[in-house]
Design an enzyme around this catalytic site. Structure first.
Site, PDB file in Angstrom:
ATOM      1  N   LYS A  52       0.845  -1.208   0.000  1.00 53.99           N
ATOM      2  CA  LYS A  52       0.000   0.000   0.000  1.00 53.99           C
ATOM      3  C   LYS A  52       0.878   1.255   0.000  1.00 53.99           C
ATOM      4  O   LYS A  52       0.633   2.204  -0.742  1.00 53.99           O
ATOM      5  CB  LYS A  52      -0.956  -0.021   1.208  1.00 53.99           C
ATOM      6  CG  LYS A  52      -2.067  -1.050   1.041  1.00 53.99           C
ATOM      7  CD  LYS A  52      -2.848  -1.332   2.319  1.00 53.99           C
ATOM      8  CE  LYS A  52      -3.825  -2.484   2.087  1.00 53.99           C
ATOM      9  NZ  LYS A  52      -4.531  -2.922   3.304  1.00 53.99           N
ATOM     10  N   GLN A  96      -4.477  -1.884   9.577  1.00 54.55           N
ATOM     11  CA  GLN A  96      -4.383  -3.196   8.936  1.00 54.55           C
ATOM     12  C   GLN A  96      -4.934  -4.271   9.880  1.00 54.55           C
ATOM     13  O   GLN A  96      -4.515  -4.373  11.025  1.00 54.55           O
ATOM     14  CB  GLN A  96      -2.917  -3.489   8.574  1.00 54.55           C
ATOM     15  CG  GLN A  96      -2.724  -4.757   7.765  1.00 54.55           C
ATOM     16  CD  GLN A  96      -3.373  -4.692   6.379  1.00 54.55           C
ATOM     17  OE1 GLN A  96      -3.270  -3.692   5.681  1.00 54.55           O
ATOM     18  NE2 GLN A  96      -4.063  -5.757   5.994  1.00 54.55           N
ATOM     19  N   ASP A 119     -10.777   2.661   4.081  1.00 58.30           N
ATOM     20  CA  ASP A 119     -11.052   1.232   3.892  1.00 58.30           C
ATOM     21  C   ASP A 119     -12.557   0.993   3.768  1.00 58.30           C
ATOM     22  O   ASP A 119     -12.983  -0.097   3.378  1.00 58.30           O
ATOM     23  CB  ASP A 119     -10.496   0.415   5.074  1.00 58.30           C
ATOM     24  CG  ASP A 119      -9.236  -0.360   4.703  1.00 58.30           C
ATOM     25  OD1 ASP A 119      -9.029  -0.613   3.497  1.00 58.30           O
ATOM     26  OD2 ASP A 119      -8.468  -0.714   5.621  1.00 58.30           O
TER      27      ASP A 119
END
Ligand code: NAD
Length: 292
Positions: A52, A96, A119
């Site tokens: 990412k 994460q 997200d």
């Protein structure tokens, strides 16, 4: 047979984002900035976050990787997220997953400001998505939509069978594809762990588009695929393999060799949906920046 190549489709998304960031830089403005929080040192999470950050660099985005040991307290994590929420130079925040057991995922996700939730996991954004409102679409489902758009795959009036009902893939995918939207208007069957296996097989055999997110390597075999179907494999599992350089191989939820003998189009693993997830995340970060 068409390979739905995540490298090609994500490169197109990234190229258009890079054009935007170059224009911002030329105008002397700051570019979008993503903050990624990584707790502990889970190998797969390390790889995802590194990828990412690398993709942010390639697209002209700024990024900050914030690491915590896996004994970090929930309070310390919440304090960091609060600071990032208040920082005007941070557009997107991602934590994460998975997090260590002593930390409550739901509390952490809810602590991210919905306007920075790139997200797309915050309940506010999920609610907006369900209602068909403008929002951050969860990154993996967004990536799949971008893939369908890139390869001009018609979804309207098609039978989509989704296998797996997670909050981050299967369920949002079923909602988005059945919604009145571009890459939507399909009629959707959702199968999960309590669907009798023979019913899952029967449904899959009727799917114009089969989307699989179960985390069971090669769960889908040739007999489950309707001739000419589009098969989207979301699964990513590390399978130990002493002959592989890293000691493992990445396997999808679809037996690729079998799928290509029956399907019209298939996403490979790796090189398919995983890369599109990052494209979705970058698109959301640009969206957050533009609103900020
Ligand atoms: P999960 O792992 O949280 O849950 C698995 C889902 O599969 C559940 O909804 C369960 O009901 C269903 N399931 C389990 N056994 C089944 C069976 N026999 N028949 C039908 N359904 C069954 O789901 P997830 O987080 O969506 O992850 C699924 C896979 O996708 C994993 O391999 C994960 O690593 C991968 N993944 C990939 C990406 C990406 O970017 N490509 C993103 C997220 C997840």
């Amino acid at each position: 047979m068409l390979i739905l190549d995540g490298k090609i489709a994500s490169a197109a998304v990234k190229a258009s984002l890079l054009q935007k960031t170059k224009a911002l830089q030329a105008a002397g403005k700051r570019t979008p900035h993503l903050a990624a929080i990584l707790v502990g040192n889970n190998g797969a999470s390390e790889t995802y976050v590194a990828s990412k950050v690398k993709n942010c660099d390639e697209t002209g985005f700024g990024s900050s990787l914030i690491r915590f040991n896996d004994d970090v307290t929930e309070a310390d994590l919440l304090a960091k997220i609060k600071a990032l929420n208040e920082d005007k130079n941070i557009d997107g925040i991602l934590v994460q997953l998975p997090l260590p057991k002593h930390i409550n995922d739901e509390i952490i996700i809810e602590s991210i400001h919905p306007d920075k939730d790139v997200d797309g996991f915050h309940p506010t954004n999920i609610g907006r998505m369900v209602q068909g409102m403008d929002t951050f679409i969860p990154a993996t489902p967004y990536g799949v939509l971008l893939m369908l758009e890139y390869y001009k795959i018609e979804t309207k009036g098609k039978h989509v069978v989704v296998i797996g009902r997670s909050n981050i893939v299967g369920r949002p995918m079923s909602i988005l594809l059945s919604g009145d939207r571009p890459q939507g208007n399909a009629y959707v069957t959702l199968c999960h762990r309590y669907t009798p296996k023979e019913e899952t097989v029967k449904m899959a055999q009727q799917a114009d588009i089969l989307l699989v997110a179960v985390g069971i390597p090669e769960f889908v075999t040739a007999e489950m695929i309707k001739p000419g179907a589009v098969v989207i494999d979301v699964g990513i599992t590390r399978v130990e393999d002493a002959t592989a350089k890293k000691g493992f191989r990445i396997k999808g939820d679809v037996n690729y060799e079998e799928a290509i003998t029956k399907a019209a189009a298939v996403t490979p693993v790796p090189g398919g949906v995983g890369l599109m997830t990052i494209a979705g995340l970058l698109m959301n970060t640009m969206k957050a920046y533009e609103a900020n």
